[in-house]
Write a protein that holds these residues in place. Structure first.
Motif, PDB file in Angstrom:
ATOM      1  N   ASP A  40       0.832  -1.187   0.000  1.00 39.76           N
ATOM      2  CA  ASP A  40       0.000   0.000   0.000  1.00 39.76           C
ATOM      3  C   ASP A  40       0.880   1.255   0.000  1.00 39.76           C
ATOM      4  OD1 ASP A  40      -1.467   2.248   1.763  1.00 39.76           O
ATOM      5  OD2 ASP A  40      -2.984   1.030   0.734  1.00 39.76           O
ATOM      6  N   PRO A  41       0.606   2.209  -0.879  1.00 41.45           N
ATOM      7  CA  PRO A  41       1.445   3.411  -0.968  1.00 41.45           C
ATOM      8  C   PRO A  41       1.574   4.170   0.349  1.00 41.45           C
ATOM      9  CG  PRO A  41      -0.005   3.274  -2.864  1.00 41.45           C
ATOM     10  CD  PRO A  41      -0.435   2.184  -1.924  1.00 41.45           C
ATOM     11  N   THR A  42       0.500   4.197   1.138  1.00 40.64           N
ATOM     12  CA  THR A  42       0.562   4.886   2.431  1.00 40.64           C
ATOM     13  C   THR A  42       1.515   4.168   3.378  1.00 40.64           C
ATOM     14  OG1 THR A  42      -1.726   5.658   2.160  1.00 40.64           O
ATOM     15  CG2 THR A  42      -0.782   5.737   4.389  1.00 40.64           C
ATOM     16  N   VAL A  43       1.436   2.829   3.374  1.00 41.52           N
ATOM     17  CA  VAL A  43       2.339   2.032   4.204  1.00 41.52           C
ATOM     18  C   VAL A  43       3.773   2.201   3.726  1.00 41.52           C
ATOM     19  CG1 VAL A  43       2.965  -0.316   4.911  1.00 41.52           C
ATOM     20  CG2 VAL A  43       0.557   0.348   4.776  1.00 41.52           C
ATOM     21  N   ALA A  44       3.964   2.178   2.416  1.00 43.29           N
ATOM     22  CA  ALA A  44       5.310   2.318   1.842  1.00 43.29           C
ATOM     23  C   ALA A  44       5.942   3.638   2.258  1.00 43.29           C
ATOM     24  CB  ALA A  44       5.242   2.225   0.317  1.00 43.29           C
ATOM     25  N   ARG A  45       5.184   4.716   2.201  1.00 37.36           N
ATOM     26  CA  ARG A  45       5.741   6.020   2.565  1.00 37.36           C
ATOM     27  C   ARG A  45       5.969   6.129   4.074  1.00 37.36           C
ATOM     28  NH1 ARG A  45       8.683   9.133  -0.369  1.00 37.36           N
ATOM     29  NH2 ARG A  45       7.252   8.705  -2.105  1.00 37.36           N
ATOM     30  N   ALA A  46       5.164   5.397   4.840  1.00 35.53           N
ATOM     31  CA  ALA A  46       5.336   5.426   6.295  1.00 35.53           C
ATOM     32  C   ALA A  46       6.627   4.729   6.712  1.00 35.53           C
ATOM     33  CB  ALA A  46       4.136   4.778   6.979  1.00 35.53           C
ATOM     34  N   ILE A  47       6.953   3.616   6.061  1.00 37.94           N
ATOM     35  CA  ILE A  47       8.155   2.875   6.449  1.00 37.94           C
ATOM     36  C   ILE A  47       9.399   3.383   5.716  1.00 37.94           C
ATOM     37  CG2 ILE A  47       6.899   0.779   7.067  1.00 37.94           C
ATOM     38  CD1 ILE A  47       7.575  -0.402   4.400  1.00 37.94           C
ATOM     39  N   CYS A  48       9.186   4.138   4.648  1.00 41.84           N
ATOM     40  CA  CYS A  48      10.304   4.731   3.904  1.00 41.84           C
ATOM     41  C   CYS A  48       9.990   6.207   3.641  1.00 41.84           C
ATOM     42  CB  CYS A  48      10.537   4.003   2.577  1.00 41.84           C
ATOM     43  SG  CYS A  48      11.063   2.296   2.730  1.00 41.84           S
ATOM     44  N   PRO A  49      10.084   7.045   4.672  1.00 47.56           N
ATOM     45  CA  PRO A  49       9.738   8.465   4.499  1.00 47.56           C
ATOM     46  C   PRO A  49      10.566   9.157   3.422  1.00 47.56           C
ATOM     47  CG  PRO A  49       9.996   7.901   6.821  1.00 47.56           C
ATOM     48  CD  PRO A  49      10.492   6.729   6.039  1.00 47.56           C
ATOM     49  N   ARG A  50      11.812   8.703   3.242  1.00 48.63           N
ATOM     50  CA  ARG A  50      12.678   9.317   2.237  1.00 48.63           C
ATOM     51  C   ARG A  50      12.661   8.539   0.920  1.00 48.63           C
ATOM     52  NH1 ARG A  50      18.323   9.600   5.218  1.00 48.63           N
ATOM     53  NH2 ARG A  50      17.713   7.430   5.627  1.00 48.63           N
ATOM     54  N   GLY A  51      11.714   7.645   0.804  1.00 44.04           N
ATOM     55  CA  GLY A  51      11.586   6.897  -0.435  1.00 44.04           C
ATOM     56  C   GLY A  51      12.757   5.973  -0.703  1.00 44.04           C
ATOM     57  N   ALA A  52      13.328   6.105  -1.895  1.00 44.29           N
ATOM     58  CA  ALA A  52      14.394   5.199  -2.327  1.00 44.29           C
ATOM     59  C   ALA A  52      15.652   5.334  -1.481  1.00 44.29           C
ATOM     60  CB  ALA A  52      14.712   5.441  -3.799  1.00 44.29           C
ATOM     61  N   VAL A  53      15.855   6.481  -0.848  1.00 45.54           N
ATOM     62  CA  VAL A  53      17.031   6.639   0.011  1.00 45.54           C
ATOM     63  C   VAL A  53      16.987   5.635   1.154  1.00 45.54           C
ATOM     64  CG1 VAL A  53      18.276   8.194   1.557  1.00 45.54           C
ATOM     65  CG2 VAL A  53      17.281   9.080  -0.561  1.00 45.54           C
ATOM     66  N   ASP A  54      15.819   5.477   1.751  1.00 43.35           N
ATOM     67  CA  ASP A  54      15.678   4.502   2.833  1.00 43.35           C
ATOM     68  C   ASP A  54      15.869   3.074   2.320  1.00 43.35           C
ATOM     69  OD1 ASP A  54      15.176   6.233   5.019  1.00 43.35           O
ATOM     70  OD2 ASP A  54      13.139   6.535   4.298  1.00 43.35           O
ATOM     71  N   LEU A  55      15.474   2.818   1.083  1.00 43.25           N
ATOM     72  CA  LEU A  55      15.691   1.489   0.506  1.00 43.25           C
ATOM     73  C   LEU A  55      17.176   1.266   0.225  1.00 43.25           C
ATOM     74  CD1 LEU A  55      12.685   1.061  -1.975  1.00 43.25           C
ATOM     75  CD2 LEU A  55      12.944   0.168   0.348  1.00 43.25           C
ATOM     76  N   ALA A  56      17.884   2.306  -0.174  1.00 44.50           N
ATOM     77  CA  ALA A  56      19.330   2.186  -0.402  1.00 44.50           C
ATOM     78  C   ALA A  56      20.050   1.870   0.900  1.00 44.50           C
ATOM     79  CB  ALA A  56      19.877   3.482  -1.008  1.00 44.50           C
ATOM     80  N   VAL A  57      19.615   2.494   1.980  1.00 43.93           N
ATOM     81  CA  VAL A  57      20.184   2.203   3.297  1.00 43.93           C
ATOM     82  C   VAL A  57      19.892   0.758   3.683  1.00 43.93           C
ATOM     83  CG1 VAL A  57      20.039   2.737   5.760  1.00 43.93           C
ATOM     84  CG2 VAL A  57      20.091   4.593   4.077  1.00 43.93           C
ATOM     85  N   ALA A  58      18.663   0.324   3.435  1.00 45.24           N
ATOM     86  CA  ALA A  58      18.284  -1.059   3.753  1.00 45.24           C
ATOM     87  C   ALA A  58      19.097  -2.057   2.937  1.00 45.24           C
ATOM     88  CB  ALA A  58      16.791  -1.263   3.495  1.00 45.24           C
ATOM     89  N   TYR A  59      19.375  -1.703   1.683  1.00 46.75           N
ATOM     90  CA  TYR A  59      20.184  -2.579   0.821  1.00 46.75           C
ATOM     91  C   TYR A  59      21.594  -2.726   1.382  1.00 46.75           C
ATOM     92  CZ  TYR A  59      22.695  -4.253  -3.310  1.00 46.75           C
ATOM     93  OH  TYR A  59      23.493  -4.984  -4.163  1.00 46.75           O
ATOM     94  N   HIS A  60      22.160  -1.623   1.843  1.00 50.45           N
ATOM     95  CA  HIS A  60      23.508  -1.687   2.425  1.00 50.45           C
ATOM     96  C   HIS A  60      23.504  -2.533   3.693  1.00 50.45           C
ATOM     97  CE1 HIS A  60      27.627  -0.060   2.995  1.00 50.45           C
ATOM     98  NE2 HIS A  60      27.349  -0.291   4.272  1.00 50.45           N
ATOM     99  N   HIS A  61      22.518  -2.346   4.546  1.00 51.49           N
ATOM    100  CA  HIS A  61      22.433  -3.144   5.772  1.00 51.49           C
ATOM    101  C   HIS A  61      22.244  -4.631   5.461  1.00 51.49           C
ATOM    102  CE1 HIS A  61      21.078   0.596   8.289  1.00 51.49           C
ATOM    103  NE2 HIS A  61      22.392   0.516   8.148  1.00 51.49           N
ATOM    104  N   ARG A  62      21.506  -4.909   4.398  1.00 48.76           N
ATOM    105  CA  ARG A  62      21.336  -6.308   3.993  1.00 48.76           C
ATOM    106  C   ARG A  62      22.683  -6.908   3.607  1.00 48.76           C
ATOM    107  NH1 ARG A  62      17.411  -7.958  -0.998  1.00 48.76           N
ATOM    108  NH2 ARG A  62      15.783  -7.506   0.546  1.00 48.76           N
ATOM    109  N   GLY A  63      23.481  -6.155   2.883  1.00 45.40           N
ATOM    110  CA  GLY A  63      24.803  -6.631   2.492  1.00 45.40           C
ATOM    111  C   GLY A  63      25.686  -6.894   3.698  1.00 45.40           C
ATOM    112  N   ASP A  64      25.618  -6.015   4.693  1.00 43.92           N
ATOM    113  CA  ASP A  64      26.397  -6.222   5.920  1.00 43.92           C
ATOM    114  C   ASP A  64      25.981  -7.515   6.613  1.00 43.92           C
ATOM    115  OD1 ASP A  64      27.782  -3.899   5.536  1.00 43.92           O
ATOM    116  OD2 ASP A  64      26.701  -2.735   7.047  1.00 43.92           O
TER     117      ASP A  64
END
Length: 232
Positions: A40-64
């Motif tokens: 849901d777009p509302t849920v997506a924006r709630a868990i990633c307020p900065r959009g793709a930036v938050d996903l990029a951070v999550a990607y890095h943490h996944r790699g770690d």
């Protein structure tokens, strides 16, 4: 029995990885990830307020996390400590299977307004490596080890992005040279400490540095350091 549904952020990240090589860690990639994942777009924006930036951070943490998991399964007993560090850095790069995704992340976190976040991520990676390898330093060495490895990791990452050699052998050779440079610095530092004359000259600065403590001495571990006040 069906596998449990991944959490929404994981769904978004998995979907975004198909778009990042083309659109970067951008709003366009985030919008496509929302659409493809069904979150849901509302849920997506709630868990990633900065959009793709938050996903990029999550990607890095996944790699770690994947790096640490693989590091636990490595037999490091026969390796010198410097080789253990090299192996950890190598594993961290190997878990990133799509160079273009990493390249796009490097571009994102090189922007002035995202650079502090990028530096924090690199520091976190190096902290994870030192901790996994059993570092127990509680003084200024806690900082110097992570700062030095951050430089080694960052330069090796940039070299790796442009490396076309078979099996990335050129990158691993570059990494070995960077670690050798660090070891030479440590050798010089040891010689300085063993010199009576230089030890006297550096007594004051060494005392100051001796008052710096690692943030792990705090319960929350969220402070950059501390000062030990002299006793009366």
């Amino acid at each position: 029995m069906t596998d449990p549904q991944p959490e929404p952020k994981t769904q978004l990240l998995n979907a975004a990885l198909d778009h990042v090589p083309f659109d970067g860690w951008s709003e366009a990639s985030f919008a496509a990830a929302v659409k493809d994942s069904g979150v849901d777009p509302t849920v997506a924006r709630a868990i990633c307020p900065r959009g793709a930036v938050d996903l990029a951070v999550a990607y890095h943490h996944r790699g770690d996390a994947v790096m640490l998991e693989r590091l636990q399964n490595e037999d490091l007993d026969a390796l010198r400590f410097r080789d253990r560090i090299a192996r950890a850095v190598q594993l961290r790069l190997e878990v990133a299977t799509d160079k273009e995704v990493v390249r796009r992340g490097t571009t994102l976190f090189s922007l002035p307004h995202h650079a502090p976040e990028g530096a924090k991520l690199v520091w976190g990676t190096c902290d994870a490596i030192w901790t996994a390898l059993g570092d127990t330093s509680e003084d200024v060495n806690w900082y110097t080890k992570r700062a030095t490895l951050s430089g080694v990791y960052s330069s090796t990452l940039l070299f790796w992005l442009g490396d076309t050699s078979e099996g990335h052998q050129a990158t691993w050779d570059f990494l070995d040279r960077r670690i050798d440079n660090v070891m030479q610095i440590e050798k010089v530092k040891a010689q300085v400490r063993q010199s009576p004359t230089l030890s006297k000259l550096l007594a004051g600065p060494n005392w100051v540095l001796g008052q710096i403590k690692a943030p792990t001495r705090f319960p929350k571990g969220d402070l950059p350091g501390s000062w030990t006040a002299p006793r009366d």
